[in-house]
Every structure is written in structure tokens, then in C-alpha cells.
Design a protein around this motif. Structure first.
Motif, PDB file in Angstrom:
ATOM      1  N   ALA A 222      -2.068   2.081  -5.501  1.00 19.62           N
ATOM      2  CA  ALA A 222      -2.101   1.140  -4.378  1.00 19.62           C
ATOM      3  C   ALA A 222      -3.039  -0.011  -4.738  1.00 19.62           C
ATOM      4  CB  ALA A 222      -2.582   1.854  -3.123  1.00 19.62           C
TER       5      ALA A 222
ATOM      6  N   ARG B 155       2.873   1.430  -3.234  1.00 24.19           N
ATOM      7  CA  ARG B 155       1.979   1.225  -4.378  1.00 24.19           C
ATOM      8  C   ARG B 155       2.517   0.116  -5.290  1.00 24.19           C
ATOM      9  NH1 ARG B 155       2.534   5.505  -7.110  1.00 24.19           N
ATOM     10  NH2 ARG B 155       3.862   6.698  -5.722  1.00 24.19           N
TER      11      ARG B 155
ATOM     12  N   GLU C  83       0.844  -1.199   0.000  1.00 23.97           N
ATOM     13  CA  GLU C  83       0.000   0.000   0.000  1.00 23.97           C
ATOM     14  C   GLU C  83       0.885   1.258   0.000  1.00 23.97           C
ATOM     15  OE1 GLU C  83      -3.571   0.000   0.728  1.00 23.97           O
ATOM     16  OE2 GLU C  83      -3.644   2.189   0.591  1.00 23.97           O
TER      17      GLU C  83
END
Lengths: 240, 268
Positions: free
Chosen positions: B172, B164, B161
Motif C-alpha cells: 500500500a 495496493r 490503499e
């Protein structure tokens, strides 16, 4: 007067003879897997009576270092084992064969008589029917064991995805032990089964190959007669 | 009397004829089984497994990865249940010396287009600055043993996350945008001698971590310092120690034990 009488339907003979080699391969590949972590013993306290399995056993069967092969075989033949068993159960239900196979309220008493008879402790003739009480218990029990192997196997195979079942069976490690114990159970079943087949003789064995057996009406009638006389004597005694 | 003997003789003949016919069928059946077994063992190998067995292993993978859900968690245990010295089982890819002080993780965002290889280099300090997650679970080895062990690091999904990763768009990762997600993540040791591939769904599982601590202390060298993978939904073979490279791909990444006849998925 002798005559030929149908005994085992073709389908059941197929299930039986497909299961035998498939279960053998499942046990063999199971040993290939088990070798990689062979922790089970028969022991009381610290005293070990038997270790599963001695090195000589592994060597004789060339078991060591074949874990990958064992898993590949196991996860291939498991489908045949499962499908063969499933279709067998469906067949026995649909065809009505279950009536001969499922134990009823007389089976346990009868199984006791069979046990006494087979251990030469009783001379009383066994009932003439397709499967006696001991057989009904054994042949239904072995199916339940098969279900047990599938469920414990599923838990070892996918313990997280079937977490609820893993929990139900007492955890991952305990499921592995159950899976192993059931396998030992099959080996014991096999030994008793072979002894019983040898004792029952050719006519009985032939039936699982051909589907029929030779029935001697005269012998059958005589045995019914003898049982009848026994019954009368017993009643007389009870009345006295 | 003679008539009865005659019919008895006839009956015996019938039984004999029928028996022989059945037994011939039976022998044919046994022959087919033996032939089938021999045929199976003569088949070519595919990644260390007989081809028909490999086909079924792959079919099993398809079935069970379709059934997989990351809402199913491995049970977690109290700290007191964790073993002090988790078993060290194999050091493939860890035989050369490594300077953990200068170590950095190389991330390849899209390994399918090497020409434009979009890479990222992450230091241990940067990894430590991300939220720390601890997982205490029953670690399962493909050999059959298991141990309750305690690990900590950054949740892989948090890491993905933050940087990404795992998406073709460079956004993400979003579970609902399946087409944007790569199918696999691959990991390699710095020397490239040990390598694994993991389906993206499993590596994004909430209990999967990039691990730098064991039992509350820095990860020991023999457990894969400075950074290893801990992925409770897989057998131990996938918990790669001493990560050098992490990459994402739609093609199945090479896998050390897969090449040696094991099932690729190794999911629990």
C-alpha cells in the motif's frame, strides 16, 4: 544660460523600456487567454454598454483559439515582468530615487493643481521639479497596480496552493475580475501617459532615452521670480 | 556678443551629438527586442509550444510541484450551492458506444515493465463496495470558467490503499517512502482517444475521487459514466471521463492537452 542636467538614471531607463514591451506581451497574451471565457461587460442592470471584446476586435488581432499559446507566453513573460518590477523597486529604494517618486503630504494638493493646469482651468505655473505631485501619485500607483496584478495572477494560477490569498481577494472568480480591471487600468494609464508626454514635448521625452535634459537657467530663474511675485501679491491680498 | 553666440552654437552641437548617440543606442535596443521576439517565434515546437516557452512551463511545473502540499484543500460548499447541470465541455474519447453493464476498469500496476504487466480488473460493484466520499467544490476549467459541482465516488487514495497501487513493491502506498512510489498515474478512455497524466502526489490528494455519482445520482453518460476522475487540485482537462485504463509509471504518461501546447502539470 542653457545647460545639460541629469534626470533619469540609466537603470530606471532600462526598467522603463524593458517594462513597456513586456507589459504589452502580457496584455496581448492575456487577451488570448481571456477570449476563451470572455464574460466581462460594462452594464447597468440589463443594459449592456460595452462587451469585452467585440468580435471585430478579436478578428483584427487574430485572437480566437490561441488559449494554449496565450498561457505559454503569459507564464514565460510573467517572470520578466515580475523580476523587472522587483529590481526597479529595490533600485529606487537603494538609490534614493524613491524620494522623487513617493507621494508626500503636498502631493495630493499639487496633483489637483496639475489637473487644473492640464485641463486649461488654471494658468498658475507648475512647480519645476523632477516629478510633480500628479506624477508621484501616478508612478507610485502603477507600481501598486503591478503588485496587484502579480497577486491576483498568482491566485488565478494556483488558487488552491495560495488558498489564503484566494480567500483574501474575495475568491477565484473575483480575483480574475480584478486581474482584468487592473489590465484595463494599464491601458488607460498608457493613454494618459502618451498624451502627457506629447504635451510635455521633446526635451522631456528625450530624457527617458538619454537620461538628461536641457535646462534653461534664465527661464528657470524667471519662473521662480514670477512665482515669487505671485506669492507676494497673494500675501498682500491675505493681509488686506 | 559673438562669444556668447559661439558658445551657444557649441552647446547646440554638443546636445545634438549626445542626442544622436543616445538615439542610436535606443534604436539598437529596439532592434534587439524585435530580433528577440522574431527569434522566439522561429524556435522549434516542443509538444505544441515554442521550445523556450515549453522549457519555462516545465520549470514552472517543477517549482510549483515542489511547493504543492496535499494538506491544502479546495474549499468545500453546501449541497445547495452546487449547480444542477454542470457544464459538459468536450467529449473526446467518448464518441463510441459503451456498454456500461459490462464495463470494467483495467489497472496496470507497473507500466514501465510491459513484459511482466501486472494487471488488475475491477468491476463497478467492487468500486461501489469501497467507502463512498462526496466532494462539493469549485470546478475550474482551463478556459477560465468555474462552477460549484457535487460529485461522489471512492477516494483515489482509498482505492490505491485497498488494491495496493502506485508502489513498485506492491505494498500500500506510503507517503514517507518516496522511492517506492511511482512518479505518475496515467488514465485513458476505453477507445484510447483521450488520455491524461497526473503526478502521483496530486492523484493521492484527499479530495481526488474515482467518481460514479453526480448530484447524488448515477453519473450521466455525457459526464463520463460509469467512472470518471474528479481531481479538484487540477484544471478540468485532467478530470478524465469514462476511464478505461489506469496505470502507474515513472515516465511521464502521454497527455492529450500537453501535446496541444498546454502545460503538463495544470495544477491549481
Amino acid at each position: 544660460m542653457k545647460r545639460i542636467e541629469k534626470k533619469h538614471p540609466l537603470a530606471i531607463r532600462w526598467f522603463h523600456w524593458v517594462n513597456f514591451p513586456v507589459l504589452s506581451i502580457m496584455i496581448y497574451s492575456g487577451i488570448l487567454i481571456y477570449w476563451a471565457h470572455d464574460i466581462y461587460t460594462i452594464q447597468i442592470g440589463q443594459k449592456v454598454f460595452f462587451q469585452f471584446f467585440p468580435d471585430g476586435f478579436y478578428k483584427a488581432l487574430t485572437i480566437p483559439f490561441r488559449l494554449a499559446q496565450g498561457m505559454a507566453l503569459h507564464f514565460f513573460f510573467m517572470w520578466i515582468f515580475f523580476l523587472n518590477g522587483l529590481i526597479y523597486v529595490i533600485f529606487t529604494i537603494v538609490s534614493g530615487e524613491w524620494r522623487h517618486l513617493l507621494p508626500n503630504r503636498h502631493s495630493f494638493k499639487e496633483a489637483w493643481q496639475v489637473l487644473l493646469h492640464d485641463l486649461y482651468l488654471s494658468k498658475k505655473k507648475l512647480p519645476e521639479k523632477k516629478f510633480n505631485g500628479a506624477q508621484q501619485i501616478a508612478y507610485t500607483g502603477i507600481i501598486l497596480m503591478g503588485v496587484g496584478s502579480l497577486l491576483t495572477g498568482l491566485v488565478i494560477y494556483k488558487p488552491t496552493q495560495f488558498g489564503w490569498l484566494t480567500k483574501l481577494l474575495g475568491g477565484y472568480e473575483w480575483a480574475r475580475a480584478q486581474h482584468f480591471i487592473l489590465t484595463i487600468g494599464y491601458v488607460l494609464f498608457f493613454c494618459v501617459h502618451i498624451m502627457q508626454v506629447v504635451r510635455a514635448g521633446w526635451n522631456n521625452f528625450r530624457a527617458i532615452v538619454t537620461g538628461w535634459e536641457v535646462v534653461d537657467e534664465k527661464e528657470k530663474e524667471e519662473s521662480i521670480l514670477v512665482d515669487g511675485v505671485r506669492e507676494i501679491i497673494k500675501k498682500d491680498k491675505d493681509n488686506d | 556678443m559673438t562669444e556668447e553666440n559661439f558658445s551657444e552654437e557649441n552647446f547646440k552641437k554638443t546636445v545634438r551629438r549626445k542626442t544622436i548617440r543616445s538615439i542610436l543606442w535606443f534604436i539598437l535596443f529596439i532592434g534587439a527586442l524585435v530580433f528577440g521576439w522574431k527569434w522566439l517565434n522561429r524556435q522549434p515546437m516542443d509538444a505544441g509550444a515554442l521550445k523556450p516557452l515549453r522549457t519555462v512551463l516545465s520549470a514552472n511545473e517543477k517549482l510549483f510541484s515542489a511547493f504543492y502540499s496535499d494538506s491544502r484543500l479546495e474549499p468545500e460548499y453546501p449541497i445547495s450551492s452546487a449547480v444542477r447541470y454542470p457544464k459538459v465541455n468536450g467529449n473526446y474519447g467518448m464518441k463510441s458506444a459503451l456498454d456500461t453493464a459490462t464495463w470494467k476498469l483495467l489497472v496496470v500496476r507497473n507500466a514501465d515493465v510491459p513484459a511482466t504487466a501486472d494487471t488488475l480488473v475491477v468491476s463497478m460493484d467492487e468500486i461501489r463496495s469501497l467507502p463512498r466520499t462526496e466532494v462539493i467544490f469549485n470546478f475550474k476549467c482551463i478556459e477560465g470558467w468555474s462552477q460549484i459541482t457535487r460529485w461522489a465516488g471512492v477516494k483515489f487514495s482509498d482505492f490505491a490503499e485497498h488494491y495496493r497501487l502506485g508502489t513498485k513493491s506492491g505494498n500500500a502506498p506510503d507517503k514517507n517512502k518516496k522511492d517506492d512510489l511511482f512518479k505518475y498515474a496515467g488514465l485513458r478512455t476505453p477507445d484510447g482517444l483521450y488520455y491524461v497524466g497526473v503526478d502521483l502526489a496530486s492523484i493521492m490528494h484527499p479530495q481526488t475521487i474515482l467518481c460514479y455519482e453526480m448530484n447524488g445520482k448515477p453519473l450521466p453518460m455525457n459526464q463520463g459514466a460509469p467512472l470518471r476522475l474528479i481531481i479538484p487540485v487540477k484544471y478540468g482537462v485532467k478530470h478524465l471521463k469514462r476511464i478505461g485504463t489506469l496505470f502507474f509509471s515513472d515516465a511521464q504518461p502521454p497527455d492529450f492537452w500537453y501535446e496541444r501546447g498546454y502545460d503538463y502539470y495544470a495544477g491549481l
